[in-house]
Design a protein around this motif. Structure first.
Motif, PDB file in Angstrom:
ATOM      1  N   THR A  36       0.853  -1.190   0.000  1.00  0.00           N
ATOM      2  CA  THR A  36       0.000   0.000   0.000  1.00  0.00           C
ATOM      3  C   THR A  36       0.886   1.235   0.000  1.00  0.00           C
ATOM      4  O   THR A  36       1.995   1.220   0.515  1.00  0.00           O
ATOM      5  CB  THR A  36      -0.907   0.034   1.232  1.00  0.00           C
ATOM      6  N   PHE A  37       0.386   2.273  -0.564  1.00  0.00           N
ATOM      7  CA  PHE A  37       1.145   3.506  -0.692  1.00  0.00           C
ATOM      8  C   PHE A  37       0.295   4.632  -0.183  1.00  0.00           C
ATOM      9  O   PHE A  37      -0.893   4.478   0.023  1.00  0.00           O
ATOM     10  CB  PHE A  37       1.458   3.811  -2.160  1.00  0.00           C
ATOM     11  N   PHE A  38       0.926   5.777  -0.085  1.00  0.00           N
ATOM     12  CA  PHE A  38       0.131   6.956   0.161  1.00  0.00           C
ATOM     13  C   PHE A  38      -0.640   7.219  -1.120  1.00  0.00           C
ATOM     14  O   PHE A  38      -0.037   7.461  -2.158  1.00  0.00           O
ATOM     15  CB  PHE A  38       1.030   8.128   0.517  1.00  0.00           C
ATOM     16  N   PRO A  39      -1.958   7.093  -1.084  1.00  0.00           N
ATOM     17  CA  PRO A  39      -2.699   7.263  -2.318  1.00  0.00           C
ATOM     18  C   PRO A  39      -2.517   8.684  -2.833  1.00  0.00           C
ATOM     19  O   PRO A  39      -2.429   9.621  -2.035  1.00  0.00           O
ATOM     20  CB  PRO A  39      -4.154   7.016  -1.913  1.00  0.00           C
ATOM     21  N   ALA A  40      -2.422   8.817  -4.155  1.00  0.00           N
ATOM     22  CA  ALA A  40      -2.279  10.157  -4.726  1.00  0.00           C
ATOM     23  C   ALA A  40      -3.513  10.958  -4.344  1.00  0.00           C
ATOM     24  O   ALA A  40      -4.636  10.474  -4.492  1.00  0.00           O
ATOM     25  CB  ALA A  40      -2.158  10.053  -6.233  1.00  0.00           C
ATOM     26  N   ARG A  41      -3.299  12.186  -3.821  1.00  0.00           N
ATOM     27  CA  ARG A  41      -4.451  13.024  -3.474  1.00  0.00           C
ATOM     28  C   ARG A  41      -5.094  13.505  -4.760  1.00  0.00           C
ATOM     29  O   ARG A  41      -4.390  13.897  -5.692  1.00  0.00           O
ATOM     30  CB  ARG A  41      -3.971  14.238  -2.664  1.00  0.00           C
ATOM     31  N   PRO A  42      -6.429  13.484  -4.838  1.00  0.00           N
ATOM     32  CA  PRO A  42      -7.042  14.004  -6.061  1.00  0.00           C
ATOM     33  C   PRO A  42      -6.678  15.475  -6.237  1.00  0.00           C
ATOM     34  O   PRO A  42      -6.431  16.182  -5.260  1.00  0.00           O
ATOM     35  CB  PRO A  42      -8.544  13.824  -5.801  1.00  0.00           C
ATOM     36  N   GLN A  43      -6.607  15.891  -7.461  1.00  0.00           N
ATOM     37  CA  GLN A  43      -6.290  17.285  -7.768  1.00  0.00           C
ATOM     38  C   GLN A  43      -7.313  18.178  -7.068  1.00  0.00           C
ATOM     39  O   GLN A  43      -8.523  18.002  -7.271  1.00  0.00           O
ATOM     40  CB  GLN A  43      -6.368  17.439  -9.286  1.00  0.00           C
ATOM     41  N   PRO A  44      -6.897  19.092  -6.199  1.00  0.00           N
ATOM     42  CA  PRO A  44      -7.881  19.908  -5.482  1.00  0.00           C
ATOM     43  C   PRO A  44      -8.597  20.888  -6.419  1.00  0.00           C
ATOM     44  O   PRO A  44      -8.018  21.329  -7.406  1.00  0.00           O
ATOM     45  CB  PRO A  44      -7.031  20.662  -4.459  1.00  0.00           C
ATOM     46  N   ALA A  45      -9.843  21.182  -6.076  1.00  0.00           N
ATOM     47  CA  ALA A  45     -10.584  22.167  -6.877  1.00  0.00           C
ATOM     48  C   ALA A  45     -10.001  23.546  -6.583  1.00  0.00           C
ATOM     49  O   ALA A  45      -9.575  23.821  -5.464  1.00  0.00           O
ATOM     50  CB  ALA A  45     -12.054  22.124  -6.474  1.00  0.00           C
ATOM     51  N   LEU A  46      -9.995  24.389  -7.604  1.00  0.00           N
ATOM     52  CA  LEU A  46      -9.504  25.745  -7.364  1.00  0.00           C
ATOM     53  C   LEU A  46     -10.514  26.486  -6.499  1.00  0.00           C
ATOM     54  O   LEU A  46     -11.722  26.373  -6.721  1.00  0.00           O
ATOM     55  CB  LEU A  46      -9.340  26.491  -8.686  1.00  0.00           C
ATOM     56  N   PRO A  47     -10.059  27.238  -5.487  1.00  0.00           N
ATOM     57  CA  PRO A  47     -10.991  28.032  -4.690  1.00  0.00           C
ATOM     58  C   PRO A  47     -11.736  29.020  -5.588  1.00  0.00           C
ATOM     59  O   PRO A  47     -11.256  29.356  -6.680  1.00  0.00           O
ATOM     60  CB  PRO A  47     -10.082  28.764  -3.702  1.00  0.00           C
TER      61      PRO A  47
END
Ligand code: SAM
Length: 402
Positions: free
Chosen positions: A258-269
């Protein structure tokens, strides 16, 4: 038991012996080896039985194996060079070449940490991250197998290390366990040394080390960190400084694959404000001191690449509260363009961190330290009672991805 593939011909043995001696000389000359006792241990302990193969280019390249005649000399030369060698890759959808999950640590890095453990005869040591088994071999050679315990999250690695160590006459206690919990079965220990990094010190380690003992680990977050050496006190806390040399280890994992899952691309504020910064954003990935000090100011922030509409490369910081900053790498006349949005201005905080470091006279890692108690832990500057302190998150191993 002997491993056929790593058994050396007499000529190869001469080569390996001369390389080991040359490395020892080099480490003495550059100040890495300061202990004659560790120098003897290093000279006596072969590395090649523990690294029968490795992946070139830190996992991006092909497997180089002792069993392959074509690569044999390349293999042996790499094993007796001061470099870390990736020894295990597992497939991951996020990366074509897969992801590395184990490596044999760079010898100079290992020796720096082992000497800083201040071992005396009879000490009992828990190593977290058995990996290839080479560091466990060095510990067994120094202390005797009965004093050494080593655990890894990956059962395959533990079994391979067990066979390799036994073939060299070492019989430490090895077990498959998640290092986040330490290894209570055989506690207490005089020393815990981790060869995977942690975002904060697990309180279990504090509980498993005798007063006066030492905990050593790479404490780091997404931006940076390095190895800290904590002395456990009688009141159930531990405190100590980072080592002066920058050292870095792979992140502790919640499971073997298991890995640190890639964080989804955050939405722009919804709204972003532009400003100009004089700080070159590439420093965050190029300068260990800058990333180190920034990490403590922004412990929960993730660093990643950004791509401008015109294709210009940039750096992006994002926080779980929705704050986001993007900084473009090509300076215009006045500096670097910054776009920030969300509840906090993350890039302003990076600038504060760097200003702090510059005003303090650009201190090295060992001017900083960590104090851990059962209820809190923080990084401090200069001394443990300093007003300059930054809380660390409580250690919580990641849940395996669903
Ligand atoms: C840099 S390698 C270890 C190097 C090793 N000491 C040597 O001499 O080859 C890091 C190791 O930490 C292990 N590891 C990662 N997460 C772990 C966890 N939660 N508990 C125990 N070991 C872990 C990995 O499987 C990997 O083998």
């Amino acid at each position: 038991m002997r491993s056929e593939v790593t058994e050396l011909t007499p000529k190869e043995q001469d080569y390996a012996r001369s390389r080991l001696a040359a490395l020892a000389e080099q480490f003495r000359a550059d100040g890495t080896l300061r202990s004659p006792q560790w120098e003897q241990v290093f000279r006596r302990t072969w590395r090649h039985p523990y690294v029968p193969c490795y992946y070139l280019d830190h996992g991006a390249g092909p497997l180089i194996s002792a069993a392959d005649e074509q690569h044999r000399s390349q293999w042996l030369a790499a094993v007796y060079r001061d470099q870390s060698l990736v020894t295990k890759m597992v497939p991951t959808p996020a990366r074509k070449a897969g992801w590395y999950t184990s490596s044999s640590t760079m010898p100079s890095l290992m020796l720096t940490m082992l000497q800083a453990l201040d071992l005396t005869d009879g000490a009992r040591v828990l190593e977290i991250g058995t990996g290839s088994g080479y560091q466990a071999a060095l510990l067994c050679e120094r202390l005797g197998s009965a004093q050494v315990l080593s655990i890894d999250i990956d059962p395959e690695l533990v079994e391979l290390a067990r066979a390799r160590l036994a073939a060299s006459g070492y019989t430490p206690t090895l077990s498959v366990a998640d290092g986040a919990g330490g290894y209570p079965e055989y506690a207490p220990y005089d020393r815990i040394i981790a060869t995977c990094s942690v975002p904060a010190i697990p309180v279990t380690w504090l509980e498993q080390v005798t007063p006066g003992g030492i905990i050593m680990a790479d404490v780091r977050g997404p931006l940076g960190g390095t190895v800290v050496r904590l002395r456990v006190t009688g009141d159930g806390s531990a405190t100590g400084r980072f080592l002066p040399r920058y050292l870095s280890f792979m992140i502790i994992r919640p499971g073997p694959e298991t890995f640190f899952p890639a964080r989804p691309q955050p939405a722009l504020p919804e709204s972003m404000n532009d400003s100009i910064s004089t700080v070159d954003p590439t420093l965050l990935s190029r300068d260990g001191h800058i990333s180190f000090i920034t990490q403590w100011h922004l412990p929960e922030v993730t660093l990643g690449p950004a791509m401008g509409a015109d294709g210009q490369p940039g750096t992006q910081l994002d926080a779980p509260d929705g704050s986001l900053a993007q900084v473009w790498h090509t300076p215009n006349g006045n500096g670097f363009l910054v776009r920030q949005g969300g509840p906090r201005r993350l890039w302003d905080r990076v600038q504060e961190a760097i200003t702090f470091w510059q005003h303090a006279g650009r201190p090295h890692y060992d001017r900083f330290g960590i104090t851990v108690t059962p209820t809190e832990q923080y990084v401090w500057y200069d001394h443990p009672d300093s007003n300059h302190r930054w809380p660390l998150p409580t250690f919580r191993p990641l849940d395996p991805p669903a």
